[in-house]
Scaffold this motif. Structure first.
Motif, PDB file in Angstrom:
ATOM      1  N   UNK A 104       0.837  -1.206   0.000  1.00 52.35           N
ATOM      2  CA  UNK A 104       0.000   0.000   0.000  1.00 52.35           C
ATOM      3  C   UNK A 104       0.869   1.252   0.000  1.00 52.35           C
ATOM      4  N   UNK A 105       1.919   1.235   0.798  1.00 49.02           N
ATOM      5  CA  UNK A 105       2.812   2.387   0.904  1.00 49.02           C
ATOM      6  C   UNK A 105       3.460   2.715  -0.444  1.00 49.02           C
ATOM      7  N   UNK A 106       4.069   1.713  -1.072  1.00 49.17           N
ATOM      8  CA  UNK A 106       4.778   1.954  -2.332  1.00 49.17           C
ATOM      9  C   UNK A 106       3.815   2.263  -3.476  1.00 49.17           C
ATOM     10  N   UNK A 107       2.627   1.680  -3.437  1.00 48.15           N
ATOM     11  CA  UNK A 107       1.639   1.980  -4.459  1.00 48.15           C
ATOM     12  C   UNK A 107       1.242   3.456  -4.392  1.00 48.15           C
ATOM     13  N   UNK A 108       0.971   3.947  -3.191  1.00 46.29           N
ATOM     14  CA  UNK A 108       0.599   5.359  -3.029  1.00 46.29           C
ATOM     15  C   UNK A 108       1.730   6.270  -3.485  1.00 46.29           C
ATOM     16  N   UNK A 109       2.963   5.921  -3.139  1.00 48.16           N
ATOM     17  CA  UNK A 109       4.120   6.731  -3.550  1.00 48.16           C
ATOM     18  C   UNK A 109       4.218   6.809  -5.079  1.00 48.16           C
ATOM     19  N   UNK A 110       4.029   5.681  -5.751  1.00 44.33           N
ATOM     20  CA  UNK A 110       4.140   5.676  -7.213  1.00 44.33           C
ATOM     21  C   UNK A 110       2.956   6.400  -7.859  1.00 44.33           C
ATOM     22  N   UNK A 111       1.786   6.299  -7.264  1.00 43.00           N
ATOM     23  CA  UNK A 111       0.642   7.054  -7.776  1.00 43.00           C
ATOM     24  C   UNK A 111       0.888   8.557  -7.641  1.00 43.00           C
ATOM     25  N   UNK A 112       1.502   8.961  -6.539  1.00 41.34           N
ATOM     26  CA  UNK A 112       1.828  10.377  -6.343  1.00 41.34           C
ATOM     27  C   UNK A 112       2.851  10.855  -7.366  1.00 41.34           C
ATOM     28  N   UNK A 113       3.827  10.009  -7.658  1.00 40.36           N
ATOM     29  CA  UNK A 113       4.851  10.370  -8.643  1.00 40.36           C
ATOM     30  C   UNK A 113       4.245  10.623 -10.017  1.00 40.36           C
ATOM     31  N   UNK A 114       3.091  10.032 -10.260  1.00 41.92           N
ATOM     32  CA  UNK A 114       2.429  10.172 -11.563  1.00 41.92           C
ATOM     33  C   UNK A 114       1.167  11.029 -11.481  1.00 41.92           C
ATOM     34  N   UNK A 115       1.074  11.836 -10.425  1.00 41.59           N
ATOM     35  CA  UNK A 115      -0.050  12.764 -10.216  1.00 41.59           C
ATOM     36  C   UNK A 115      -1.406  12.053 -10.229  1.00 41.59           C
ATOM     37  N   UNK A 116      -1.445  10.823  -9.711  1.00 43.62           N
ATOM     38  CA  UNK A 116      -2.693  10.070  -9.636  1.00 43.62           C
ATOM     39  C   UNK A 116      -3.186   9.929  -8.197  1.00 43.62           C
ATOM     40  N   UNK A 117      -2.473  10.519  -7.271  1.00 40.05           N
ATOM     41  CA  UNK A 117      -2.877  10.576  -5.864  1.00 40.05           C
ATOM     42  C   UNK A 117      -2.458  11.939  -5.339  1.00 40.05           C
ATOM     43  N   UNK A 118      -3.191  12.513  -4.394  1.00 41.08           N
ATOM     44  CA  UNK A 118      -2.877  13.848  -3.890  1.00 41.08           C
ATOM     45  C   UNK A 118      -1.455  13.942  -3.339  1.00 41.08           C
ATOM     46  N   UNK A 119      -0.737  14.954  -3.762  1.00 39.85           N
ATOM     47  CA  UNK A 119       0.652  15.130  -3.327  1.00 39.85           C
ATOM     48  C   UNK A 119       0.736  15.361  -1.822  1.00 39.85           C
ATOM     49  N   UNK A 120      -0.333  15.934  -1.247  1.00 35.69           N
ATOM     50  CA  UNK A 120      -0.300  16.243   0.188  1.00 35.69           C
ATOM     51  C   UNK A 120      -0.586  15.018   1.068  1.00 35.69           C
ATOM     52  N   UNK A 121      -1.014  13.917   0.457  1.00 27.20           N
ATOM     53  CA  UNK A 121      -1.260  12.694   1.228  1.00 27.20           C
ATOM     54  C   UNK A 121       0.071  12.142   1.740  1.00 27.20           C
ATOM     55  N   UNK A 122       0.152  11.882   3.022  1.00 26.60           N
ATOM     56  CA  UNK A 122       1.390  11.385   3.619  1.00 26.60           C
ATOM     57  C   UNK A 122       1.239   9.901   3.946  1.00 26.60           C
ATOM     58  N   UNK A 123       1.887   9.010   3.180  1.00 26.99           N
ATOM     59  CA  UNK A 123       1.748   7.575   3.437  1.00 26.99           C
ATOM     60  C   UNK A 123       2.627   7.040   4.567  1.00 26.99           C
ATOM     61  N   UNK A 124       3.445   7.910   5.182  1.00 23.86           N
ATOM     62  CA  UNK A 124       4.401   7.439   6.190  1.00 23.86           C
ATOM     63  C   UNK A 124       3.762   6.714   7.374  1.00 23.86           C
ATOM     64  N   UNK A 125       2.533   7.068   7.818  1.00 20.03           N
ATOM     65  CA  UNK A 125       1.939   6.306   8.928  1.00 20.03           C
ATOM     66  C   UNK A 125       1.860   4.807   8.674  1.00 20.03           C
TER      67      UNK A 125
END
Length: 229
Positions: A162-183
């Motif tokens: 889930x963590x890496x998926x969100x990071x890669x979606x953010x890299x491609x502007x497919x998830x909000x940049x302000x979302x913090x997956x670190x938790x």
């Protein structure tokens, strides 16, 4: 009798919930959990991930072909469903087709939360899941869950997926940049440290473990200090 937290299913004295925080990534995650995982790993990484992912769901079973809740989600026109599973035909966050499909739909990520052996059985039975477009990563990642041995190096835990998926979606502007997956990683690291502490205590006391494979763990393990990383 110990008081139990009914969110993470840990004793309240060692509850993991205080290490969680909402990750508002605008992705709906659905964890298909094998009954063995639900029964034996009540605080497995799928459940911990769900605590951090608003609107996520856990559905327990083996054959999901006629599961009413899952079938309704897969038919919902508001979602674009994919199966997070490796394969040569798997799309990634950088695939142009994904961005096209998400213009007016929300990404619905189905994750099999089980051992690799059991997940193959679940997919064999659940044709409505196995027929979904496969989705994976373009990055190469190695699990920090060293206490558990995966069948291949590319295999990572549910919560790391889930963590890496969100990071890669953010890299491609497919998830909000302000979302913090670190938790997701924060609570995972706490779980790893806790498990290693308890295993070292067991080894030091000379007590047998609760699993057959515990007989192979006779030397205390170093507990990682993730703060130094």
């Amino acid at each position: 009798m110990r008081e139990i937290c009914y969110k993470c299913f840990r004793p309240k004295s060692s509850c993991y919930c205080k290490y969680t925080a909402p990750v508002n990534c605008n992705v709906k995650f659905v964890f298909l959990m094998h009954p063995k995982e639900a029964r034996r790993q009540r605080t497995g990484t799928g459940r911990l991930a769900s605590l951090c992912l608003p609107d996520s769901e856990i559905i327990t079973g083996i054959d999901f072909t006629k599961n009413e809740r899952l079938c309704s989600l897969l038919k919902d026109p508001a979602y674009y469903p994919v199966l997070l599973y490796p394969g040569e035909d798997a799309h990634t966050a950088s695939s142009p087709s994904l961005k096209e499909n998400l213009t007016d739909k929300k990404l619905l990520v189905i994750i099999i939360d089980s051992t690799w052996f059991c997940s193959k059985k679940m997919l064999r039975y659940s044709t409505n899941v196995s027929s979904l477009p496969k989705f994976s990563f373009y990055g190469k990642y190695k699990s920090i869950f060293t206490f558990k041995h995966e069948p291949s190096e590319y295999c990572i835990s549910t919560i790391e997926s889930c963590y890496y998926l969100i990071k890669e979606l953010q890299e491609n502007q497919l998830a909000p940049a302000e979302a913090d997956p670190e938790p997701l990683l924060t609570v995972f690291k706490k779980m790893i440290q806790f498990q290693l502490e308890k295993e070292n205590e067991r080894i030091e006391s000379g007590l047998p473990g609760t699993h057959a494979y515990d007989m192979y763990y006779t030397k205390k393990k170093e507990i990682p200090d993730f703060l130094k990383e």
